[in-house]
Design a protein around this motif. Structure first.
Motif, PDB file in Angstrom:
ATOM      1  N   TYR A 380      71.464  51.635  14.259  1.00 57.33           N
ATOM      2  CA  TYR A 380      70.825  52.862  13.370  1.00 57.33           C
ATOM      3  C   TYR A 380      70.960  52.646  11.916  1.00 57.33           C
ATOM      4  O   TYR A 380      70.268  52.681  10.965  1.00 57.33           O
ATOM      5  N   SER A 381      72.097  51.828  11.601  1.00 53.09           N
ATOM      6  CA  SER A 381      72.400  51.580  10.148  1.00 53.09           C
ATOM      7  C   SER A 381      71.571  50.545   9.955  1.00 53.09           C
ATOM      8  O   SER A 381      71.104  50.497   8.381  1.00 53.09           O
ATOM      9  N   SER A 384      68.305  52.128   8.959  1.00 53.63           N
ATOM     10  CA  SER A 384      68.292  52.700   7.821  1.00 53.63           C
ATOM     11  C   SER A 384      68.215  51.838   6.389  1.00 53.63           C
ATOM     12  O   SER A 384      67.642  52.158   5.456  1.00 53.63           O
ATOM     13  N   SER A 396      69.037  56.036   2.188  1.00 49.40           N
ATOM     14  CA  SER A 396      69.785  55.565   3.460  1.00 49.40           C
ATOM     15  C   SER A 396      70.974  55.816   3.703  1.00 49.40           C
ATOM     16  O   SER A 396      71.804  56.363   2.678  1.00 49.40           O
ATOM     17  N   ASP A 398      74.276  54.529   6.123  1.00 46.59           N
ATOM     18  CA  ASP A 398      74.681  53.750   7.093  1.00 46.59           C
ATOM     19  C   ASP A 398      76.131  54.035   7.663  1.00 46.59           C
ATOM     20  O   ASP A 398      76.827  54.710   7.089  1.00 46.59           O
TER      21      ASP A 398
END
Length: 536
Positions: A380-381, A384, A396, A398
């Motif tokens: 997911y980080s 982003s 973003s 993270d």
């Protein structure tokens, strides 16, 4: 009064004197009221049968005693011995009066679950494989490995011990090889290391003093090889050592030492060195591996943690980390991405491997949980950060520090776990050291009368030896009582606070203390075999 004295003297003269030597009475052979002739008795002896039962639910010696009493009340039972530690009941009976089904129902009527263990008729075709298993963390892991081994065709029995990280498998070599067993363990997600494979045997190392050349070592080796029960001898002339594999039911270390010392006209002296250290070396290497992995993970995780949790509150450093490189992509996000990637895919590679093998076998273990949680945070980080680099407006967020810190903490836990397992093995070894250094060996005649006593090194105790345990002394080895009754303090092994009553047929544990009675016990395994099992 004088008449009574004379009558007593007559009785003593008729019996030939009252012998102080103990005699072991046998149980009634046949049901009460049934008369058997000598010819029938001989045929009955030839038809004598033996059955081994697995009894589940026994928790103390009282449970074993209740099962033993119930079985012995059946007609046609010659002997019954219940081992509460291994959940086993060995029954010798006469099939003309009782059968295995009746014995099984009797045990279940007492309140325990029982199953008949069917042994192969040709015991020589069954081999035993011992495997060291690395990576097990809980009983679920050991149960998974045990189920996988038992599902293999040709496996008779498989037992996996979590504390010692070892599996013992009885298998038919005509159907499969030990390589298949190793593959089955590795397919469950754990590392397997072969300890030994072959017929159920013991191994001992002897060092011989007084040897002058290699020819003397070969002569000693040839003398030992001629003994029945000796399977293999490995000679090391440089260290003057002999590694002997043998069948414990046939021979033992005491016989080896006597043969060696008689070969050189008394100039050879043999001493025992219990084998061990191989698995301990693997355990030490595993500890070093987890320690190195934790340090490398910590080396990359600490900067990620500082950038995410500390530097963001320092104005000057926060301004540099928040500086944009491409669109909304900042320097801090790039640094955290670069530093967390080695933690995720290099030091955390073991979790991917373990989870893949577990999922391939249709199960989920701790590695699956770790990989799922860290991958969710890491990818997911990455999403982003990549979106921030391609968008001028997306801000973003993270979580690189989450995946890196989670893996670091888990590696720390793994390191502490292998350290604790090493201490557990040391504690088991200390329990084995509770046994005395010497033991009193008894020699019996054909009528089970004691004809000789000899004090020997307790490491030289062989299977089926008769050992004398005096009041106040420690039990020299595992076995069962064949004569006498007493109370034994087992608190150092089982935690039972009150002494446990022992009588004929009762099992005793090596290292426990005999309280108040004289016992004669029959050893159920070599003492040196117990020591080598603990050291490994």
């Amino acid at each position: 009064m004088v008449a009574n004295f004379l009558s007593l003297a007559c009785i003593r003269n008729e019996s030939g004197g009252l012998s102080p030597k103990p005699h072991y009475p046998s149980m009634p052979k046949y049901p009460k009221g049934i008369n058997v002739s000598s010819d029938q008795d001989k045929s009955m002896q030839e038809s004598e049968a033996k059955a081994l039962f697995s009894v589940i639910g026994m928790s103390c010696s009282a449970c074993a005693g209740s099962v033993e009493k119930a079985v012995k009340r059946l007609p046609g039972i010659k002997e019954a011995v219940v081992d509460v530690l291994n959940n086993r009941a060995l029954v010798m009976f006469y099939p003309a009066f009782v059968n295995e089904e009746t014995i099984l129902e009797t045990i279940e009527d007492v309140g325990f679950e029982a199953t008949l263990i069917k042994e192969e008729m040709n015991e020589r075709s069954i081999q035993v494989c011992r495997i060291h298993i690395k990576g097990m963390t809980c009983t679920s892991c050991s149960t998974t490995v045990e189920s996988a081994l038992q599902a293999i065709p040709g496996v008779q029995k498989a037992q996996v011990a979590l504390a010692t990280e070892e599996a013992q498998i009885h298998y038919d070599p005509n159907i499969l090889s030990y390589n298949k067993l190793l593959e089955a363990v590795e397919d469950t997600g754990f590392e397997a290391i072969l300890i030994s494979s072959g017929e159920d045997s013991s191994k001992i190392q002897l060092q011989v003093d007084g040897v002058l050349d290699e020819n003397s070592m070969r002569i000693i080796g040839n003398s030992l090889q001629a003994l029945p029960g000796v399977q293999e001898i490995d000679i090391n002339p440089e260290l003057k050592k002999l590694a002997i594999s043998y069948k414990p039911d046939v021979t033992g270390p005491r016989i080896f030492i006597k043969i060696i010392e008689s070969t050189g006209s008394g100039r050879f002296k043999a001493t025992i060195f219990p084998e061990g250290g191989g698995i301990e070396a693997h355990r030490q290497e595993e500890i070093k591996q987890y320690y190195r992995s934790f340090l490398w993970s910590l080396f990359f995780t600490i900067p990620v943690f500082l950038m995410s949790m500390v530097f963001m509150y320092i104005p000057g450093i926060k301004h540099v980390l928040d500086s944009k490189v491409v669109n909304m992509l900042s320097i801090g996000e790039i640094l955290r991405w670069i530093l967390s990637t080695p933690v995720q895919f290099i030091t955390g590679r073991r979790f991917y491997t373990g989870s893949y093998k577990a999922l391939r076998n249709g199960s989920a273990n701790m590695d699956v949980l770790i990989a799922l949680g860290t991958n969710a945070a890491y990818f997911y980080s990455v999403y982003s950060v990549l979106r921030a680099a391609t968008s001028p407006n997306f801000q973003s967020t993270d979580f690189f520090e989450t995946s890196a810190m989670l893996i670091s903490f888990i590696l720390l836990g793994k390191y502490l776990e292998v350290l604790a397992k090493g201490k557990t093995s040391e504690a088991i070894a200390k329990l084995m050291n509770l046994a005395p250094e010497t033991a009193t060996l008894l020699t019996l005649d054909s009528e089970a009368n004691v004809i000789n006593e000899e004090e020997i090194d307790s490491r030289l105790i062989q299977k089926n030896d008769i050992i004398k345990i005096i009041p106040g002394a420690k039990v020299a080895c595992d076995g069962f009582v064949i004569w006498g009754q007493s109370h034994v303090n087992e608190s150092m092994i089982t935690g039972e606070s009150r002494p446990v009553a022992k009588r004929k047929g009762g099992t005793v544990i090596g290292g426990t203390v005999n309280e108040n009675g004289l016992l004669h016990i029959k050893a159920t395994r070599d003492r040196i075999r117990e020591c080598s099992f603990t050291n490994c």
